[in-house]
Every structure is written in structure tokens, then in C-alpha cells.
Design a protein around this motif. Sequence first.
Motif, PDB file in Angstrom:
ATOM      1  N   HIS A  88       0.830  -1.209   0.000  1.00 64.40           N
ATOM      2  CA  HIS A  88       0.000   0.000   0.000  1.00 64.40           C
ATOM      3  C   HIS A  88       0.863   1.258   0.000  1.00 64.40           C
ATOM      4  N   LEU A  89       2.037   1.178   0.619  1.00 58.88           N
ATOM      5  CA  LEU A  89       2.932   2.337   0.678  1.00 58.88           C
ATOM      6  C   LEU A  89       3.891   2.395  -0.509  1.00 58.88           C
ATOM      7  N   GLN A  90       4.238   1.219  -1.076  1.00 59.76           N
ATOM      8  CA  GLN A  90       5.149   1.150  -2.217  1.00 59.76           C
ATOM      9  C   GLN A  90       4.541   0.257  -3.291  1.00 59.76           C
ATOM     10  N   PRO A  91       3.534   0.734  -3.994  1.00 62.14           N
ATOM     11  CA  PRO A  91       2.810  -0.151  -4.929  1.00 62.14           C
ATOM     12  C   PRO A  91       3.571  -0.492  -6.202  1.00 62.14           C
ATOM     13  N   LYS A  92       4.719   0.128  -6.440  1.00 64.16           N
ATOM     14  CA  LYS A  92       5.434  -0.105  -7.700  1.00 64.16           C
ATOM     15  C   LYS A  92       6.726  -0.888  -7.525  1.00 64.16           C
ATOM     16  N   LEU A  93       6.901  -1.533  -6.385  1.00 64.81           N
ATOM     17  CA  LEU A  93       8.107  -2.324  -6.130  1.00 64.81           C
ATOM     18  C   LEU A  93       7.772  -3.798  -6.349  1.00 64.81           C
ATOM     19  N   GLY A  94       8.311  -4.360  -7.429  1.00 67.80           N
ATOM     20  CA  GLY A  94       7.941  -5.702  -7.839  1.00 67.80           C
ATOM     21  C   GLY A  94       8.300  -6.781  -6.838  1.00 67.80           C
ATOM     22  N   ASP A 143       8.972  -5.758 -12.135  1.00 68.06           N
ATOM     23  CA  ASP A 143      10.399  -6.002 -11.934  1.00 68.06           C
ATOM     24  C   ASP A 143      10.950  -6.711 -13.170  1.00 68.06           C
ATOM     25  N   LEU A 144      11.688  -5.991 -13.993  1.00 68.03           N
ATOM     26  CA  LEU A 144      12.178  -6.533 -15.259  1.00 68.03           C
ATOM     27  C   LEU A 144      13.572  -7.120 -15.153  1.00 68.03           C
ATOM     28  N   TYR A 145      14.163  -7.155 -13.951  1.00 70.19           N
ATOM     29  CA  TYR A 145      15.559  -7.567 -13.831  1.00 70.19           C
ATOM     30  C   TYR A 145      15.781  -8.705 -12.847  1.00 70.19           C
ATOM     31  N   LYS A 176      21.692  -3.494  -7.269  1.00 68.73           N
ATOM     32  CA  LYS A 176      22.509  -2.624  -8.104  1.00 68.73           C
ATOM     33  C   LYS A 176      22.007  -2.592  -9.541  1.00 68.73           C
ATOM     34  N   ALA A 177      21.127  -3.528  -9.919  1.00 66.40           N
ATOM     35  CA  ALA A 177      20.628  -3.560 -11.277  1.00 66.40           C
ATOM     36  C   ALA A 177      19.756  -2.344 -11.524  1.00 66.40           C
ATOM     37  N   PRO A 178      19.792  -1.794 -12.749  1.00 59.81           N
ATOM     38  CA  PRO A 178      18.988  -0.609 -13.022  1.00 59.81           C
ATOM     39  C   PRO A 178      17.513  -0.927 -12.915  1.00 59.81           C
ATOM     40  N   GLY A 179      16.763  -0.004 -12.317  1.00 63.25           N
ATOM     41  CA  GLY A 179      15.330  -0.153 -12.203  1.00 63.25           C
ATOM     42  C   GLY A 179      14.864  -0.812 -10.928  1.00 63.25           C
ATOM     43  N   ILE A 180      15.772  -1.449 -10.191  1.00 62.18           N
ATOM     44  CA  ILE A 180      15.378  -2.071  -8.931  1.00 62.18           C
ATOM     45  C   ILE A 180      15.681  -1.111  -7.810  1.00 62.18           C
ATOM     46  N   GLN A 181      14.673  -0.776  -7.053  1.00 59.35           N
ATOM     47  CA  GLN A 181      14.836   0.212  -6.000  1.00 59.35           C
ATOM     48  C   GLN A 181      15.484  -0.420  -4.778  1.00 59.35           C
ATOM     49  N   PRO A 182      16.652   0.067  -4.355  1.00 62.63           N
ATOM     50  CA  PRO A 182      17.286  -0.521  -3.170  1.00 62.63           C
ATOM     51  C   PRO A 182      16.531  -0.162  -1.906  1.00 62.63           C
ATOM     52  N   LEU A 183      16.801  -0.906  -0.871  1.00 62.49           N
ATOM     53  CA  LEU A 183      16.108  -0.677   0.393  1.00 62.49           C
ATOM     54  C   LEU A 183      16.818   0.337   1.265  1.00 62.49           C
TER      55      LEU A 183
END
Length: 390
Positions: free
Chosen positions: A187-193, A223-225, A308-315
Motif C-alpha cells: 500500500h505504501l510502495q505499490p510499484k516495487l515488484g 520487476d524486469l531484472y 545494483k541492477a537498473p530499475g530495482i529500488q534498493p532498500l
Amino acid sequence: MYLKHFNKAKDQLNSALELSRHDLTYTTLGKIHLLEGDTQKAIEVYKKAVEFSPENTELLTTLGLLYLQLGIYQKAFEHLGNALTYDPSNYKAILAAGSMMQMHGDFDVALTKYRVVACAVPESPPLWNNIGMCFFGKKKYVAAISCLKRANYLAPFDWKILYNLGLVHLTMQQYASAFHFISATIHLQPKLGELYMLLAVALTNLADAENAKLAYQKAAALDLYNPLVNLNYAILLYNQGEKKKAVLQFQEMEGKVNMLKESSALELDPEMVDVAQKLGVALQLGESSALTKPAKDPKSKQRGSASKAPGIQPLGSNQALGQAMSSAAGYGRTMQFPPGAGISAQLAKPPSLPLEPDPDSEPGPEEAEMQEQRRKSQPVGQEEGSGGDA
């Protein structure tokens, strides 16, 4: 700056620095670059600020945290160490230094640092989050949940704390609680695969395969990676008897692994490689050439660098341990093949607390007596365990 006219604000601050240099001017200019999302320019500003005022612990700490955010650990450690030299009680620098030690697996040393911080800021959510993940790394799961619950009480809308709570509950095989916290995180991060993948793992273990498939589809779309999404999805489809779809997901996973190998952005987890190879044999695809077990390097203590992969949001630095351990901690539950599938060795059951007796062991005389007393005290027609909570 408060009117969001960042270009005009930068012009005025640069003009002010030409007339007379001050720490506050540098700090404000660096904040504007960070608000614009330009970390590199912010670092350049703070480097000039440190050259002008080398004993300012706030500037040194901020610069160290920015380097830590970018994964430049040597420079981060250097600046944080300088800040602690001038002010040994600077809790921000101590907390950041502790998180670096925690990321490298030195949990006891990190906890020693956090004790100092707890005296200065006992109500700090990042502090209790880090302490909880230290206990998680030491496999003290009840202590980890206690600390994370305190962090969640202090910061109820911090999605990273909720993510870590979901991860610990998954590790303890408490899937209903894991579903609760992962849903709150989504609910807080709906775009993190990755969150949808964890949700799918919890749903699979709650015997809700249809919603688990929907969660995996959402995770794969976002999440494409991350190859773990497709691997777990393929295993679920295989267990449901949908082998053609499982083959497609397996091939998609191989494509992601090859792409990440080319960019040198991923160190494959040995457990993931082992399970993927078993699945390839079960699907009659043979062992994948893309999946080779990595050589053991004693100097390399950071696993699962998919962040570290592009597009993946680190924590973030405070939750990096959760990201590093998630590849082996939470996903093994779904990687179980049905009997007769040609898999000789299944994954070892992850460690869990001895909350319940071993079902294969015979009860001792005291336990047998207690069970007999419980049986006698139950009302007529009520079976044991029929009224318990889920």
C-alpha cells in the motif's frame, strides 16, 4: 527553495558563496540538489564544504551517508570516521558506521555501536530497525520481531520496517502475519515488484494459488531484472501441473540471468542456482548453461546484489541486510517439488525457533500426562485444536 523554484535558489546561493563562504550556504545548496534527485552534484557541493570547514561533523556525516547510499564504502567509512574523530558522540555517524558493519556481517560489532546510539536517541526508528535486522542475521527471530515492532510503533508508515517484518515472519513460516505486513508495505510502495513476489510466496503457503499467480504476474510486470520472480513463478506453475507455462517462466529467468551477467550487476545466490537446476531437470530442459554456481570467495560477504541492477529500488543502507538475505530467507518455501518428479534432494527446511515439539519424537512422561489432562478437561464433542487461532 520552499517555493520549489530550485534554479533561482541555486543562483542566489552560488552568488552568496562568491561573496562569502558559509557552512549553511553549502548545506542548503546540497539539500536542493538532493531534492532534485542529483546525488552526484550534492556530493560535489558537500566536498567543497568539507574543504572549507574540515571539522564540521554534520557536513562530514552527510557526505559519508551519501557515499554509503551510492555503495562507495571506502570513502563513506573515511568521512564517517573523521566525523567520529571530532565528535565521538555523533549518533548519526555511529548509526551509519554500524549499518556498514552490519552489511558486512559483523552483527556483534554493529550491536555494540547501536548501544551507544540507544543512549542518545532511544526513540529512533532506524536504530530499532537496524537492531532488529542484526538479530535476524544472528537467527534470533523473536528478538528481531520485538525490535522491528518497536520501530514500527515509532514509525508506522515506514515501508522498509514493514518489509523487514514481513521478511522475518516469512522466515519463521508465519505466513498470515507475513501477508499482513507485506500487504501494508505494498500500500505504501505499490510499484516495487519484489514485494509482490514476497506476497505470492505467502499466498502460496496459505494455499491460495490463484491469487499467488496474480501476484507473480504483477511482480514480473513491475520487476524486469530480478530472475527470482520468474523462478518462483515457474515452480508454482510446475507444482500446479502447468508445465508449458512453467517452461516459459524458466526461459524468461534465463534471459534475465544472461542480461545481468553481461552487465556484471548480479552475483547469483548458490541456493537459487541449485533450485533452478533442479527445476530445469524436472521440466526436462536439462541443466541451464546460464546458471552456474559461483565460486566461493571468502572476501565477498555481500550476496544478492540485485539492488545494483537498473530499475530495482534498493532498500537503503539501514535495510540493506534484509535485501541481501531475502534471496535465501523467504523464497525457499515455494521451491518444493511434488513426489515422483525426479528430484532426489529437496531444499533443507530453513531454521526456525523450537516453538513446537518435533512431531516425530515421542512425548515424555510429563508431556503425556499434560495431554491426558487437557483431553479430560475438554467439553464433550470438541476436538483438540478445533478452536485455535489461525
